[in-house]
Structure formats: structure tokens, C-alpha cells
Write a protein that holds these residues in place. Structure first.
Motif, PDB file in Angstrom:
ATOM      1  N   VAL A   1       0.834  -1.204   0.000  1.00 13.51           N
ATOM      2  CA  VAL A   1       0.000   0.000   0.000  1.00 13.51           C
ATOM      3  C   VAL A   1       0.867   1.252   0.000  1.00 13.51           C
ATOM      4  N   GLN A   2       1.881   1.279   0.863  1.00 12.70           N
ATOM      5  CA  GLN A   2       2.733   2.461   0.946  1.00 12.70           C
ATOM      6  C   GLN A   2       3.569   2.648  -0.316  1.00 12.70           C
ATOM      7  N   PHE A   3       4.000   1.544  -0.922  1.00 13.34           N
ATOM      8  CA  PHE A   3       4.725   1.654  -2.189  1.00 13.34           C
ATOM      9  C   PHE A   3       3.846   2.260  -3.275  1.00 13.34           C
ATOM     10  N   LEU A   4       2.621   1.736  -3.434  1.00  9.92           N
ATOM     11  CA  LEU A   4       1.730   2.208  -4.489  1.00  9.92           C
ATOM     12  C   LEU A   4       1.250   3.633  -4.222  1.00  9.92           C
ATOM     13  N   ASP A   5       0.979   3.943  -2.954  1.00  7.25           N
ATOM     14  CA  ASP A   5       0.570   5.296  -2.593  1.00  7.25           C
ATOM     15  C   ASP A   5       1.650   6.292  -3.000  1.00  7.25           C
ATOM     16  N   ARG A   6       2.899   6.002  -2.624  1.00  7.75           N
ATOM     17  CA  ARG A   6       3.983   6.930  -2.942  1.00  7.75           C
ATOM     18  C   ARG A   6       4.331   6.916  -4.411  1.00  7.75           C
ATOM     19  N   LEU A   7       4.061   5.817  -5.106  1.00  3.12           N
ATOM     20  CA  LEU A   7       4.249   5.812  -6.557  1.00  3.12           C
ATOM     21  C   LEU A   7       3.336   6.852  -7.196  1.00  3.12           C
ATOM     22  N   GLY A   8       2.046   6.821  -6.821  1.00  2.00           N
ATOM     23  CA  GLY A   8       1.121   7.813  -7.350  1.00  2.00           C
ATOM     24  C   GLY A   8       1.479   9.220  -6.919  1.00  2.00           C
ATOM     25  N   THR A   9       1.891   9.357  -5.669  1.00  2.00           N
ATOM     26  CA  THR A   9       2.284  10.676  -5.173  1.00  2.00           C
ATOM     27  C   THR A   9       3.526  11.184  -5.894  1.00  2.00           C
ATOM     28  N   GLY A  10       4.458  10.270  -6.201  1.00  2.00           N
ATOM     29  CA  GLY A  10       5.651  10.659  -6.946  1.00  2.00           C
ATOM     30  C   GLY A  10       5.315  11.148  -8.342  1.00  2.00           C
ATOM     31  N   VAL A  11       4.355  10.500  -8.980  1.00  2.00           N
ATOM     32  CA  VAL A  11       3.886  10.954 -10.292  1.00  2.00           C
ATOM     33  C   VAL A  11       3.343  12.375 -10.191  1.00  2.00           C
ATOM     34  N   TRP A  12       2.482  12.594  -9.201  1.00  2.00           N
ATOM     35  CA  TRP A  12       1.839  13.894  -9.066  1.00  2.00           C
ATOM     36  C   TRP A  12       2.835  14.975  -8.633  1.00  2.00           C
ATOM     37  N   ALA A  13       3.736  14.649  -7.712  1.00  2.00           N
ATOM     38  CA  ALA A  13       4.708  15.636  -7.242  1.00  2.00           C
ATOM     39  C   ALA A  13       5.579  16.150  -8.384  1.00  2.00           C
ATOM     40  N   ALA A  14       5.945  15.254  -9.290  1.00  2.00           N
ATOM     41  CA  ALA A  14       6.796  15.656 -10.410  1.00  2.00           C
ATOM     42  C   ALA A  14       6.035  16.460 -11.453  1.00  2.00           C
ATOM     43  N   ALA A  15       4.722  16.277 -11.513  1.00  2.00           N
ATOM     44  CA  ALA A  15       3.947  16.898 -12.589  1.00  2.00           C
ATOM     45  C   ALA A  15       3.063  18.051 -12.137  1.00  2.00           C
ATOM     46  N   SER A  16       2.872  18.240 -10.829  1.00  2.00           N
ATOM     47  CA  SER A  16       1.835  19.151 -10.341  1.00  2.00           C
ATOM     48  C   SER A  16       2.048  20.597 -10.797  1.00  2.00           C
TER      49      SER A  16
END
Length: 436
Positions: free
Chosen positions: A29-44
């Protein structure tokens, strides 16, 4: 037995993590959560600029207000977890983030975007507090080991997410940016479904009437009336500034005050990620238990002082020498982060009375939220503006505060019932009790 279990290394620990099946699910869960967050952080920032058509001032205000709103997420989640299942609350946090990401795709008005991002950050910080509470309740005597594995999983998730974001950013179309938002939303849908498969995390049981208090300051059930714990949380804010130094301070100092090549900036994150994967388990093993965690507080302060001093005195040379100094500073600051992540986690749990642990951990989570909101402003508005003296002041201040925090933690631990005797046997028994 304990050393043999740890000697199996990272892969063995990932196959059989603390918490058993629930532990494995939550690491995913924490891996997938941060994967999505990493996508958004780089693109926001680019999304708000090119898709939402906001100017730089609006983007800064949007992210700043959202970060401030997120500070309330931790105590709200902690208070609710005193009454309701942590699993149910965590599922709703992920589903709420799913909803806000979908709303983001159709929101164009600045006020609407502000509300969407504020709720997103609120749910994000609440989710992180609930993850911390899950580990405290489910991993029994190995919460420090679980924390090390979780940080490894989270760092890996961020790295993968940033890599995926790079693909969308390279394409650069509106559809590509929207696909990145959908990828983030998808991660929340999957994580909510995975959390539903874990065992029910019930609120901590109330203690018997005869249970002794941890001291006069914690005699109430509310962390807001516990001055000793509030002091710990307040000091934990500057002790967490390694995050802003790595993410904001080092890249900006490289660009504005050194001759080092700009392409070096991503190396700070890469170096930090590698160190977490290689060393987090080992450092967590060394700092396990409240007594050792207090020692790690001082090491955190000394490492930050050394890293900041290097930036103050060592980056005035040519490109090669500045690059080496910057990488050495990143190494020291990453070491400080490794120490801080262990000590902050262990002490936030150990210093809290068991009967109100959820609400206490909710207040403790505010330190990270406050640092994320205020840290970049401090680094850009004061430290870098002041130049080398700014870095020296930052490093010296954190080192001094680390001594205060260590002494305060030691005094509070001495008042804890299990540690009151002060003998080696009592200390060992208290450490074992703190792991339960």
C-alpha cells in the motif's frame, strides 16, 4: 534470535515483514501510494501551469495553502482513530484522495482548485498518521524494523513514480498531463482496496483504573494538555528540516551560489534514495528502543551541522570542488534524515501514554506537516538569502535544539513507570515494553 532475524537482509525482511500478512499488504500500500504521489509531485506545477493556466503566483499560493491545510489532517485522523477502526479511516482517506484527483480533472476555477488541493493534503496527512498507527498496533515488538522497510518501500515508490512522470512530461500534451493525474487517482483506488484486505485495527483499549500515569504532565487524555509531549513535537519541526534542505536548499544553492553543473541536482535525490535502501534497516536496528532513539537525536543534529557547514565554507571553488562538497553535504544531510526518521518515529510512540496513543500520534504527525509547509519558506526566504551565515545559523540551531530535545526526552522517559527504577534491568524491561 533477534539478530539472526535481522541478519537476513532487506529481501528476507520484505518476504516476512513485521505484522505478517497485514504487514506485507501495508508495505505494498505504501509503495503504491507513494508511486502515485511521486507521479503527481513531479507533474503538479506543470499541470497547474499548462492545463489549469495558473500563473506562478497562483501556483505558489495554491501549494502553500494546501500544505497549511494538511497540518490539520494528522490530529483529526488521530482523534478519530481513538473511536473508529484505523483500517476504515485509512480506506476513506484513500477514497477521498481518489475523489479529489478526479475533481481536479474538471476543476478550472482557482477557488475550486484551492479547495480540491486543500482536501487532498488534509487526507494525505491523515493517511500517513493512520499508517503510523497501523504499524504501532500491528507490528508488536518490531515497529522500528517495519518503519525501516516502509521507508524503503516509500522511497522506491517515489522513484518509480518520478520515472513514470518523466514519460508524461516528455510528451507534454494536455492529455498526457491528465493521464498522470489519472495514474495518481488509480493508485488511491488500488490502495483502498488493499487496505480493505487487512485485519481490523481496533482502537487501543482503555487502561485499567489502577494503571499508573506517565507523569503529571500526561495525566490528562488529551495531548493538547501535555506540555512535555507538545515540546517534543514542537522541537521535531526544525529537526525535520533535512527534507527541505535536500529538496529545496541544495538544488537552489547549487544554482545560485556555485559553479557546479545544474545536471548534478537530481543526484541529491538519487543519493538519498540509495542510502535509505542500503542503510535504513541497519540504522533502525541500532536505534531500536527509546533510549537509543534519544542518542540518534543528537547524531541527527551533528550531521545537519556538518552538512550545513560544508555548504557555508566549501562551495566557493570551481565546478569540480563545488560538486564534491555538495555531494558530501547531501550525504551528511541524508544521514541526518536516516537518524531522524528512526528517532522521531520511536519517540513519538514511546513518549505517548498507551491509553491515548492514537490522538498523541496525530499531534506528532503535525511536525512533518508543519515542516513541509514552512520549511521551504525558511530555506528560500532566510537561509539562502543570508548566504553562508544562513547555513551556519541553520546547522548550529538544529544542533542546539537536538541537545534540548534529547534532554527533554530523557527526562520524560525517566518519569515513565517502566523506566522509573533507572537500573539496567528496568531499562531493558522498559525497552521491551515500549516495543509491545
Amino acid at each position: 534470535m533477534h539478530d539472526e532475524k535481522r541478519s537476513g537482509g532487506l529481501l528476507a525482511q520484505l518476504r516476512r515483514p513485521p505484522g505478517g500478512r497485514d504487514g506485507r499488504i501495508m508495505l505494498l500500500v505504501q509503495f503504491l501510494d507513494r508511486l502515485g504521489t511521486g507521479v503527481w509531485a513531479a507533474a503538479s506545477v506543470l499541470y497547474f501551469t499548462f492545463v489549469s493556466h495558473l500563473d506562478a503566483g497562483q501556483v505558489g499560493l495554491l501549494l502553500g495553502v494546501a500544505a497549511v491545510a494538511g497540518i490539520a489532517g494528522s490530529p483529526i485522523a488521530g482523534q478519530l482513530a481513538e473511536r473508529y477502526s484505523a483500517r476504515t479511516l485509512l480506506m476513506w482517506c484513500h477514497l477521498l484522495r481518489l475523489g479529489t484527483m478526479l475533481l481536479l480533472l474538471v476543476s478550472r476555477d482557482f477557488a475550486a482548485l484551492l479547495a480540491v488541493m486543500a482536501v487532498t493534503c488534509l487526507a494525505e496527512r491523515g493517511a500517513k498518521t493512520l499508517e503510523m498507527l497501523f504499524a504501532t498496533r500491528a507490528t508488536d515488538g518490531q515497529r522500528t524494523t517495519y518503519r525501516a522497510l516502509a521507508r524503503t518501500a516509500m522511497n522506491a515508490g517515489y522513484a518509480v513514480g518520478a520515472g513514470l512522470a518523466a514519460i508524461g512530461l516528455a510528451i507534454g500534451t494536455t492529455a498526457a498531463y491528465q493521464a498522470l493525474v489519472l495514474a495518481n487517482a488509480l493508485s488511491f483506488a488500488v490502495t483502498a482496496a488493499l487496505v480493505a484486505r487487512t485485519g481490523e485495527q481496533r482502537p487501543d483499549p482503555a487502561p485499567a483504573a489502577s494503571e499508573p500515569s506517565v507523569g503529571r504532565e500526561a495525566s490528562g487524555s488529551s495531548p493538547w494538555r501535555d506540555r512535555g509531549y507538545l515540546r517534543f513535537v514542537l522541537l521535531d519541526v526544525p529537526m525535520s528540516l533535512d527534507d527541505s534542505v535536500l529538496g529545496v536548499g541544495l538544488p537552489l544553492w547549487l544554482i545560485t551560489s556555485t559553479d557546479a553543473p545544474h545536471a548534478l541536482a537530481p543526484a541529491f535525490l538519487v543519493l538519498n534514495t540509495v542510502l535509505v535502501v542500503v542503510l535504513q534497516l541497519r540504522i533502525s536496528g541500532w536505534a531500536e528502543g527509546p533510549r537509543r532513539a534519544t542518542a540518534a537525536v543528537t547524531l541527527n543534529g551533528l550531521a545537519m551541522l556538518a552538512g550545513c557547514a560544508l555548504l557555508a565554507f566549501g562551495t566557493g571553488g570551481g565546478a569540480w570542488s563545488a560538486s564534491i562538497v555538495l555531494l558530501c553535504s547531501a550525504l551528511l544531510v541524508s544521514g541526518a534524515e536516516l537518524m531522524r526518521s528512526v528517532s522521531s518515529w520511536e519517540l513519538a510512540v514511546s513518549l505517548a501514554p498507551e491509553r491515548s496513543r492514537a490522538s498523541y500520534l496525530g499531534v506528532a504527525g503535525m511536525a512533518q506537516s508543519a515542516q513541509k509547509a514552512l520549511g521551504p519558506l525558511l530555506i528560500t526566504g532566510a537561509v539562502i538569502t543570508a548566504g553562508p551565515l544562513g547555513w551556519l545559523a541553520l546547522g548550529g540551531g538544529i544542533a542546539g535544539l537536538s541537545v534540548l530535545q534529547r534532554r527533554g526526552c530523557e527526562r520524560r522517559l525517566a518519569r515513565m513507570p517502566d523506566l522509573a527504577a533507572g537500573s539496567p534491568a528496568a531499562t531493558e524491561g522498559a525497552a521491551a515494553g515500549a516495543r509491545s
